[in-house]
Design an enzyme around this catalytic site. Sequence first.
Site: not given
Ligand code: HSE
Length: 347
Positions: A128, A152, A209, A223, A227
């Site tokens: 990202k 994507e 993960g 994050d 996005k």
């Molecule tokens: N750390 C991000 C999330 C990973 O938890 O959405 C996916 O972009």
Amino acid sequence: MRSYRLALIGFGNVGQGFAQILRDQGPELVRQFEIDLKIVAVSDPLKGSAYDPEGFAPAALLDAVQAGRSLETLTATSHGWDAERTIASCNADAIIELSYTDLKTGEPAASHIRQALERGMHAVTTNKGPIALHYPELSALAHRKGVQIGIEGTVMSGTPTLRLGVDLLGAAGISRVQGIVNGTTNYILTQMESGAPYTEALAEAQAQGYAEADPTSDVEGFDAAGKTVILANVLMGTAITMKDVDRQGITQLTPADIASAKAEGQRWKLIASVEKTTDGVKASVRPTRLLLTHPLASVSGPTNAVTFTTALLGDVTMIGPGAGRLVTGYAILCDLLAIARSTPAGH
Ligand code: HSE
């Protein structure tokens, strides 16, 4: 039959998820899509590097790292190449950029992508940082060089979002995109509502993960803000930056806040929103209390969702996995298939 040689820059969760898909579905991809995807190079600062112009069996790469062996132990033509050397010297048609995400500088990924595009290679990334910070520049460079950049997996991992928005909803007139775009925080909020302490829920999101290497990026909303920038710039043709997103994470929410919402038939969600207004595009990420009847209220765990508000179709909602190794690896496959479809005589 189309054939693409690939160089993986980074071989962590997502790179291994992608290799697993090729290991398990490679012959089916050849049969169904007439596409042969060969990993010729992998370069990872921790796991080592290996280059073979003829390509590696994905199983050999996975077996090595999953047994804790360095990629330097594989039979290969060259070893010890860092990312720059790999991009400069290998015979790949496309790089898959999967180094760690840095939402402050976009580096080192942005430089890797630039270098590959300059060399006339396609670039696919789920990272990202470089896309939230440099997409307008990188996509213009790709265009000039006659290659493509696939992004994507940067939003909602392998759940169709950006291509859906551009290719299938672009002509419907998107005026607003709103949703849950961070799996880690949604997982934490879901677990907290069931009584789990915040730290335990975060640790579990890390173990699964979902979380970023530095989970501050998740829990403070960076994050999701990245996005949101990507959604705005790709779907609304604007050029907003991280600073333009009115951002708040979930760290201020207490168990008492969550319990009191629950007692009133409501639920906290970290909602990302980007909307065209007469004053330009407005973007935000903030914890929001939703009625349980709201369509986004039932999206739980690491699942993500976005609702596109359009002039011609009204609201269109996509719900699906938002984080995880295989589901993000799938986004890479979709980008490569899209590149193959759109470059019939390409390379
Ligand atoms: N750390 C991000 C999330 C990973 O938890 O959405 C996916 O972009």
